[in-house]
Write a protein that holds these residues in place. Structure first.
Motif, PDB file in Angstrom:
ATOM      1  N   LEU A 262      63.796  35.943  77.490  1.00 29.69           N
ATOM      2  CA  LEU A 262      62.484  34.903  77.777  1.00 29.69           C
ATOM      3  C   LEU A 262      61.044  34.873  77.631  1.00 29.69           C
ATOM      4  O   LEU A 262      60.818  33.695  77.603  1.00 29.69           O
ATOM      5  N   ASP A 263      60.632  36.825  77.437  1.00 24.99           N
ATOM      6  CA  ASP A 263      59.559  36.699  76.176  1.00 24.99           C
ATOM      7  C   ASP A 263      59.856  35.684  75.292  1.00 24.99           C
ATOM      8  O   ASP A 263      58.758  34.870  74.394  1.00 24.99           O
ATOM      9  N   MET A 264      61.001  35.816  74.367  1.00 24.62           N
ATOM     10  CA  MET A 264      60.749  35.256  73.070  1.00 24.62           C
ATOM     11  C   MET A 264      61.071  33.723  73.518  1.00 24.62           C
ATOM     12  O   MET A 264      60.165  32.756  72.316  1.00 24.62           O
ATOM     13  N   LEU A 265      61.421  32.598  74.007  1.00 21.10           N
ATOM     14  CA  LEU A 265      61.137  31.532  74.165  1.00 21.10           C
ATOM     15  C   LEU A 265      59.842  31.036  75.449  1.00 21.10           C
ATOM     16  O   LEU A 265      59.125  29.783  74.710  1.00 21.10           O
ATOM     17  N   ALA A 266      58.968  32.062  75.513  1.00 22.92           N
ATOM     18  CA  ALA A 266      57.666  31.680  75.858  1.00 22.92           C
ATOM     19  C   ALA A 266      56.672  31.693  74.182  1.00 22.92           C
ATOM     20  O   ALA A 266      55.868  31.294  74.545  1.00 22.92           O
ATOM     21  N   ALA A 267      56.975  32.594  73.468  1.00 28.25           N
ATOM     22  CA  ALA A 267      56.534  32.564  72.904  1.00 28.25           C
ATOM     23  C   ALA A 267      56.924  31.447  71.790  1.00 28.25           C
ATOM     24  O   ALA A 267      55.515  30.673  70.839  1.00 28.25           O
ATOM     25  N   LYS A 268      57.977  30.978  71.810  1.00 30.30           N
ATOM     26  CA  LYS A 268      58.053  29.639  71.190  1.00 30.30           C
ATOM     27  C   LYS A 268      57.708  28.992  71.812  1.00 30.30           C
ATOM     28  O   LYS A 268      56.752  27.480  70.941  1.00 30.30           O
TER      29      LYS A 268
ATOM     30  N   ARG B  60      64.242  39.805  86.409  1.00 29.51           N
ATOM     31  CA  ARG B  60      63.993  40.586  87.376  1.00 29.51           C
ATOM     32  C   ARG B  60      65.121  39.819  88.252  1.00 29.51           C
ATOM     33  O   ARG B  60      65.267  40.622  90.052  1.00 29.51           O
ATOM     34  N   GLY B  61      64.890  38.558  88.367  1.00 33.06           N
ATOM     35  CA  GLY B  61      65.981  37.640  89.644  1.00 33.06           C
ATOM     36  C   GLY B  61      66.735  38.034  89.152  1.00 33.06           C
ATOM     37  O   GLY B  61      67.706  37.939  90.157  1.00 33.06           O
ATOM     38  N   GLU B  62      67.628  38.126  87.760  1.00 32.39           N
ATOM     39  CA  GLU B  62      69.147  38.442  88.483  1.00 32.39           C
ATOM     40  C   GLU B  62      69.312  40.023  88.993  1.00 32.39           C
ATOM     41  O   GLU B  62      70.473  39.401  89.173  1.00 32.39           O
ATOM     42  N   VAL B  63      68.413  40.564  88.554  1.00 29.03           N
ATOM     43  CA  VAL B  63      69.210  42.008  89.446  1.00 29.03           C
ATOM     44  C   VAL B  63      68.800  42.045  91.122  1.00 29.03           C
ATOM     45  O   VAL B  63      69.736  42.334  92.149  1.00 29.03           O
ATOM     46  N   LEU B  64      67.780  41.086  91.537  1.00 37.30           N
ATOM     47  CA  LEU B  64      67.864  40.848  92.500  1.00 37.30           C
ATOM     48  C   LEU B  64      68.890  40.008  93.134  1.00 37.30           C
ATOM     49  O   LEU B  64      69.926  40.253  94.135  1.00 37.30           O
ATOM     50  N   ASP B  65      69.679  39.014  92.844  1.00 39.77           N
ATOM     51  CA  ASP B  65      70.365  38.197  92.384  1.00 39.77           C
ATOM     52  C   ASP B  65      71.524  39.136  92.345  1.00 39.77           C
ATOM     53  O   ASP B  65      71.827  39.465  94.065  1.00 39.77           O
ATOM     54  N   TYR B  66      72.286  39.970  92.032  1.00 37.65           N
ATOM     55  CA  TYR B  66      73.005  41.163  91.934  1.00 37.65           C
ATOM     56  C   TYR B  66      73.103  42.006  93.438  1.00 37.65           C
ATOM     57  O   TYR B  66      74.228  42.334  93.861  1.00 37.65           O
ATOM     58  N   CYS B  67      72.055  42.475  93.745  1.00 40.92           N
ATOM     59  CA  CYS B  67      72.003  43.168  94.987  1.00 40.92           C
ATOM     60  C   CYS B  67      71.883  42.186  96.190  1.00 40.92           C
ATOM     61  O   CYS B  67      72.590  42.909  97.197  1.00 40.92           O
ATOM     62  N   ALA B  68      71.621  41.483  95.894  1.00 40.67           N
ATOM     63  CA  ALA B  68      71.958  40.114  97.453  1.00 40.67           C
ATOM     64  C   ALA B  68      73.105  39.901  97.307  1.00 40.67           C
ATOM     65  O   ALA B  68      73.875  40.359  98.606  1.00 40.67           O
TER      66      ALA B  68
ATOM     67  N   GLN C  35      75.231  41.944  96.793  1.00 34.74           N
ATOM     68  CA  GLN C  35      76.345  43.110  96.999  1.00 34.74           C
ATOM     69  C   GLN C  35      75.980  43.413  98.575  1.00 34.74           C
ATOM     70  O   GLN C  35      76.896  43.801  98.980  1.00 34.74           O
ATOM     71  N   ALA C  36      75.394  43.368  98.902  1.00 34.92           N
ATOM     72  CA  ALA C  36      74.285  42.798 100.473  1.00 34.92           C
ATOM     73  C   ALA C  36      74.746  42.567 101.626  1.00 34.92           C
ATOM     74  O   ALA C  36      74.953  42.529 102.438  1.00 34.92           O
ATOM     75  N   GLY C  37      75.060  40.900 100.634  1.00 39.22           N
ATOM     76  CA  GLY C  37      75.678  39.907 101.261  1.00 39.22           C
ATOM     77  C   GLY C  37      74.149  39.451 102.230  1.00 39.22           C
ATOM     78  O   GLY C  37      73.345  38.859 103.410  1.00 39.22           O
ATOM     79  N   MET C  38      72.760  39.405 101.755  1.00 40.79           N
ATOM     80  CA  MET C  38      71.337  39.144 101.638  1.00 40.79           C
ATOM     81  C   MET C  38      71.095  38.028 101.231  1.00 40.79           C
ATOM     82  O   MET C  38      72.161  37.544  99.729  1.00 40.79           O
ATOM     83  N   ASP C  39      70.039  37.437 100.514  1.00 44.28           N
ATOM     84  CA  ASP C  39      69.763  36.128  99.751  1.00 44.28           C
ATOM     85  C   ASP C  39      68.769  37.125  99.089  1.00 44.28           C
ATOM     86  O   ASP C  39      67.886  38.359  99.509  1.00 44.28           O
ATOM     87  N   ALA C  40      68.261  36.657  97.764  1.00 42.77           N
ATOM     88  CA  ALA C  40      67.434  37.737  96.638  1.00 42.77           C
ATOM     89  C   ALA C  40      66.067  38.243  96.964  1.00 42.77           C
ATOM     90  O   ALA C  40      65.524  38.639  97.624  1.00 42.77           O
ATOM     91  N   GLU C  41      65.645  36.891  98.005  1.00 41.43           N
ATOM     92  CA  GLU C  41      64.252  36.735  98.178  1.00 41.43           C
ATOM     93  C   GLU C  41      64.342  38.360  99.689  1.00 41.43           C
ATOM     94  O   GLU C  41      63.266  38.790 100.103  1.00 41.43           O
ATOM     95  N   ALA C  42      64.961  38.021 100.700  1.00 33.21           N
ATOM     96  CA  ALA C  42      64.846  39.259 101.620  1.00 33.21           C
ATOM     97  C   ALA C  42      65.053  40.872 100.665  1.00 33.21           C
ATOM     98  O   ALA C  42      64.867  41.525 101.183  1.00 33.21           O
ATOM     99  N   VAL C  43      66.212  40.952  99.646  1.00 33.48           N
ATOM    100  CA  VAL C  43      66.226  41.540  99.033  1.00 33.48           C
ATOM    101  C   VAL C  43      64.615  41.897  98.527  1.00 33.48           C
ATOM    102  O   VAL C  43      64.088  44.098  98.348  1.00 33.48           O
TER     103      VAL C  43
END
Length: 216
Positions: free
Chosen positions: A167-173, A49-57, A59-67
């Motif tokens: 990240l699910d697999m890393l949490a399992a490990k 989810r963090g990656e898609v927010l960074d991508y959108c941010a 593209q929009a010239g915003m920060d991820a938290e604002a998106v």
């Protein structure tokens, strides 16, 4: 059976939530004057989810938290996107429970996970549902998995964590349990710490060595 317990991820594993979430995010970005292809949003969302927010941010010239704030406001106004369990998810949960297995959830989703489970009639299949947030660190931290292991006395050697992201697999490990990567749309990333890789719940039934279900 090979395992007695399964710790399930929710989004992208039990429920096919990514496409409707990305459609909502696409609408949010369009309202901001940024038109983004759905397939691009999905490609980023399926990693995190963090990656898609960074991508959108970006593209929009915003920060991820604002998106993220704009997206959350959208959900507050329009409600959670409608989503269904993946094909044969209920059958998988039922068969595992009928064979003596116990199902758990560790998810990044907040209280809405209970609404989705109840709406699909799946609540009774789970012993416990744990959400990351103020109580537990988000994955890849194993905190939620470790809580479930400790609270319910689960044997790590007899516990499997099923999720769609690395990240699910890393949490399992990190919790000392085997990971099973679920990628219904295609190949998993080449580098993965998952012990198992499946594209359907029928494959998971084989790994679990579940007995055949009697005719209903």
């Amino acid at each position: 059976m090979r395992y007695d317990n399964i710790i399930w991820d929710f989004d992208g594993t039990l429920f096919d939530t990514y496409p409707p979430m990305c459609r909502d995010l696409q609408s949010v970005m369009a309202a901001l004057g940024v038109l983004l292809p759905l397939e691009d949003l999905l490609a980023h969302f399926t990693r995190s989810r963090g990656e898609v927010l960074d991508y959108c941010a970006a593209q929009a010239g915003m920060d991820a938290e604002a998106v993220d704030r704009v997206y959350r406001d959208w959900v507050t106004q329009h409600g959670q996107p409608k989503a269904l369990p993946f094909p044969h998810a209920e059958e998988m949960l039922r068969r595992f429970q009928a064979a003596g297995g116990r199902n758990f959830v560790f998810t990044h989703r907040s209280g809405s996970v209970h609404d989705y489970l109840a709406g699909a009639g799946l609540t009774g299949y789970f012993q416990d549902v744990v959400s990351a947030g103020t109580r537990f660190e988000r994955k890849p931290s194993p905190a939620g998995n470790l809580y479930l292991l400790s609270t319910h006395g689960l044997d790590p050697a007899r516990t499997l964590a099923v999720g769609d992201r690395e990240l699910d697999m890393l949490a399992a490990k990190g919790a000392g349990v085997d990971g099973c990567r679920f990628t219904p749309e295609g190949e998993a990333e080449e580098e993965s710490c998952a012990r198992w890789h499946i594209r359907s719940f029928a494959e998971l039934a084989e790994i679990l060595e579940l007995p055949e279900e009697e005719a209903r």
